[in-house]
Structures are given as C-alpha cells and as structure tokens.
Design a protein around this motif. Structure first.
Motif, PDB file in Angstrom:
ATOM      1  N   UNK A 172       8.621  44.891  -2.185  1.00  0.00           N
ATOM      2  CA  UNK A 172       8.849  43.897  -1.340  1.00  0.00           C
ATOM      3  C   UNK A 172       9.950  44.249  -0.235  1.00  0.00           C
ATOM      4  N   UNK A 173       9.777  43.890   0.896  1.00  0.00           N
ATOM      5  CA  UNK A 173      10.690  44.336   2.091  1.00  0.00           C
ATOM      6  C   UNK A 173      10.247  44.137   3.326  1.00  0.00           C
ATOM      7  N   UNK A 174      10.722  44.936   4.460  1.00  0.00           N
ATOM      8  CA  UNK A 174      10.411  45.088   5.796  1.00  0.00           C
ATOM      9  C   UNK A 174       9.110  45.733   5.689  1.00  0.00           C
ATOM     10  N   UNK A 175       8.204  45.047   6.559  1.00  0.00           N
ATOM     11  CA  UNK A 175       6.746  45.834   6.604  1.00  0.00           C
ATOM     12  C   UNK A 175       6.724  47.346   6.876  1.00  0.00           C
ATOM     13  N   UNK A 176       7.565  47.857   7.966  1.00  0.00           N
ATOM     14  CA  UNK A 176       7.442  49.237   7.933  1.00  0.00           C
ATOM     15  C   UNK A 176       8.209  49.870   6.845  1.00  0.00           C
ATOM     16  N   UNK A 177       9.081  49.559   6.119  1.00  0.00           N
ATOM     17  CA  UNK A 177       9.507  50.151   4.966  1.00  0.00           C
ATOM     18  C   UNK A 177       8.504  50.080   3.826  1.00  0.00           C
ATOM     19  N   UNK A 178       7.973  49.239   3.724  1.00  0.00           N
ATOM     20  CA  UNK A 178       6.910  48.777   2.499  1.00  0.00           C
ATOM     21  C   UNK A 178       5.850  50.184   3.040  1.00  0.00           C
ATOM     22  N   UNK A 179       5.274  50.028   4.105  1.00  0.00           N
ATOM     23  CA  UNK A 179       4.303  50.749   4.515  1.00  0.00           C
ATOM     24  C   UNK A 179       4.675  52.236   4.057  1.00  0.00           C
ATOM     25  N   UNK A 180       5.980  52.811   4.613  1.00  0.00           N
ATOM     26  CA  UNK A 180       6.373  54.148   4.334  1.00  0.00           C
ATOM     27  C   UNK A 180       6.524  54.357   2.812  1.00  0.00           C
ATOM     28  N   UNK A 181       6.834  53.527   1.950  1.00  0.00           N
ATOM     29  CA  UNK A 181       6.967  53.427   0.409  1.00  0.00           C
ATOM     30  C   UNK A 181       5.443  53.888  -0.151  1.00  0.00           C
ATOM     31  N   UNK A 182       4.434  53.163   0.515  1.00  0.00           N
ATOM     32  CA  UNK A 182       3.059  53.154  -0.030  1.00  0.00           C
ATOM     33  C   UNK A 182       2.640  54.683   0.308  1.00  0.00           C
ATOM     34  N   UNK A 183       2.969  55.021   1.278  1.00  0.00           N
ATOM     35  CA  UNK A 183       2.549  56.494   1.626  1.00  0.00           C
ATOM     36  C   UNK A 183       3.203  57.479   0.781  1.00  0.00           C
TER      37      UNK A 183
END
Length: 313
Positions: A172-183
């Motif tokens: 959970x967190x800021x949208x951009x950071x979450x997307x980086x984590x998913x990648x």
C-alpha cells in the motif's frame, strides 16, 4: 461440541449484496441488529446491505459498518442458539472491531459508529487517485519488504500492508511507488503482482490523518473488560485485558495487518476448531492453507449457521 473453539471476523472486501438477509428473516435478534445500526448511523444501512446498489456498498464508509453489523448479527444468533465462550477472538483489520464487540470490550453501538467514522476518515485521508494497494503472491515477506524500500522515494512511499500468509502480501502507498514495486516483484519471480480495486491506501503512513481523527474519537469511548482474550493485528499477540486497546487500534490504521503471524499465534493455543463469523470465507481459506491448522468453518449463511448449531457439520 464447543470445546476450545476460537472465532475470527473478516474485514473489508468480504461484503456482498444480501449478506445477512435470510438470517434477519428467520431470527429476530439478527434483524434487530440491522435495525440498531440504522438508528446509530441515522440512515438505512440495512437497505443498502440487503438491496444495494453495489457501488454504494463498496464505499468504505458504508462497507465497514455493513460488514461489522452482519458479523455481529451472525454472532448474536450463534450465541442465542448455542451459547458458548470462545478461547480467543481475532479479526482482520476492520474485523478487529467485530472481535472486540464479541469480547464485550466494545459496545455494538460504539463499534458501528466507530467503523463508519473509520471508513470515512480513511477515505478522506488522501486525495482520490493518489494511493493504491496491490497484492503480491509467491514472494516471502522479507523480499516484499526489500522491494517496497527500493520502490519508495522521498515523496512517494510503499509499504507491506497486509501480511495475509507467508506468500500472500498486500502492499500500500503512493500510486507511482506501488506500481514500481509491482514491476520489481514481477522481475524477481512473483507468481502474481496485481493492483487491487480499493478506494485508498489502507494500512500505510498515508493514513496518518485518519489515525489522528480516530484518536480524537477514541477519547470519547470507554472500553470494558475483555470477556474473551483477543489477538491484535499490530503485534499478533494474545491480550487478556483492555489496557492498550485504543493505542493498538489507532496504530492499526497506519501499520501492517500481521495476519500470518496471528494465525501462527492461534496455532499455539491448542484450539480444536475455528469459526469465521461474518460474510465470505477469506479467513477460512487462509487457515486451510496453513500447515497444522485446526478445522475451520465459515458461518456466513443461514444454511451454514443452522447446520453448525444443529451439529450437522
């Protein structure tokens, strides 16, 4: 039949249109629970739960008291039909409030009002679109934690939010950071790494404004002695007295849900059977994947509840 039984209560995401409706039609005490919620909230929550629309039930300020009310309606019927004292209660996130009501530390009325405020405060804590939650399957907690640190920046953070099992973790967190984590998770071999359809980044530091609002609300609430020990989300420990409940519930809003650790705490209690009391069977399925877990039953429908109290399952 009810020797060394424990009870767990579900959190957000377990709701569905019509939950508890057949129960309310057959048991006055269940119907009264939904009517009580209406009176505490000042709007017709019962109608939303039974008839929808789904878009409204999904709103976290509606969803939280709806799940709590349904869970307690089931709990009250169970107690009326075959009274027993569980050896522990526990709940996943919002479900911790249901567990505290079942333990008699929190009144039903206070629980309904607090859950509505909690949902409202959590939704309003960040602007729509800023936050995101996502599920990562197939990676250990330490690995997911490292990924979150790599994906976070000074002004954009992502953290583990729900440690549901050893290989099922929500971030959970800021949208951009979450997307980086998913990648990053996909690159290191996650079986699945997918965004979740939730309305805010729950159980992250972005929820600090919600925690502050709840802290003020808790100043007006009296917690009573625990009839049944409960397991807290923030430390996965069994607590036998009410000292510290407020602080732990406030911390819970920004801290991860340690559900995997909570299940392992339960394994050490020599529990013979676990009942999931509330809509859905998410917690039942998590327990069934845990080696050494006792028998688990989901009591989310009239049929499953009647079968259980009549000794047919």
């Amino acid at each position: 039949m009810f020797e060394r039984v424990g009870c767990v209560f579900p959190g957000q995401g377990s709701q569905y249109i019509g939950m508890g409706k057949s129960l309310a039609a057959q048991f006055k005490i269940a119907n009264d629970s939904f009517e009580e919620s209406n009176s505490y909230l000042g709007f017709d929550l019962k109608k939303i739960i039974f008839e929808g629309p789904e878009e409204k039930l999904k709103l976290t300020a509606i969803q939280q008291p709806a799940i709590l009310t349904t869970s307690i309606a089931i709990w009250r019927v169970l107690q009326q039909e075959r009274q027993f004292n569980p050896i522990f209660v526990a709940g996943h996130s919002l479900g911790e409030y249901s567990a505290l009501i079942a333990s008699e530390a929190l009144t039903f009325g206070d629980g309904v009002k607090l859950s509505h405020l909690r949902g409202t405060a959590m939704q309003e804590a960040v602007p729509v679109g800023r936050g995101l939650m996502a599920a990562i399957l197939g990676l250990e907690a330490d690995c997911v934690g490292d990924i979150c640190k790599q994906a976070s920046a000074e002004d954009e953070i992502v953290v583990p939010a729900n440690l549901n099992s050893s290989l099922q973790i929500v971030i959970s967190g800021d949208s951009n950071a979450v997307q980086r984590a998913l990648d990053l998770a996909k690159k290191v071999g996650a079986k699945r790494a997918i965004p979740l359809s939730v309305s805010a980044p729950f159980h992250s530091p972005l929820m600090k404004p919600a925690a502050e609002r709840m802290k003020k609300a808790f100043n007006e609430i009296d917690f009573h002695s625990l009839k049944t020990p409960y397991i807290s989300n923030v430390d996965a420990n069994l607590h036998a007295d009410s000292d510290g409940i407020k602080d732990r519930l406030i911390e819970q809003i920004t801290a991860p849900v340690l559900w995997d650790s909570s299940m392992r705490t339960i394994l050490g209690l020599n529990c013979h059977e676990i009942l999931e009391i509330g809509p859905g069977n998410v917690l039942t399925n998590l327990f069934r994947r845990l080696e050494g877990a006792p028998e688990v039953k989901s009591l989310d429908t009239l049929e499953s509840l009647l079968s259980f109290v009549n000794g047919k399952v």
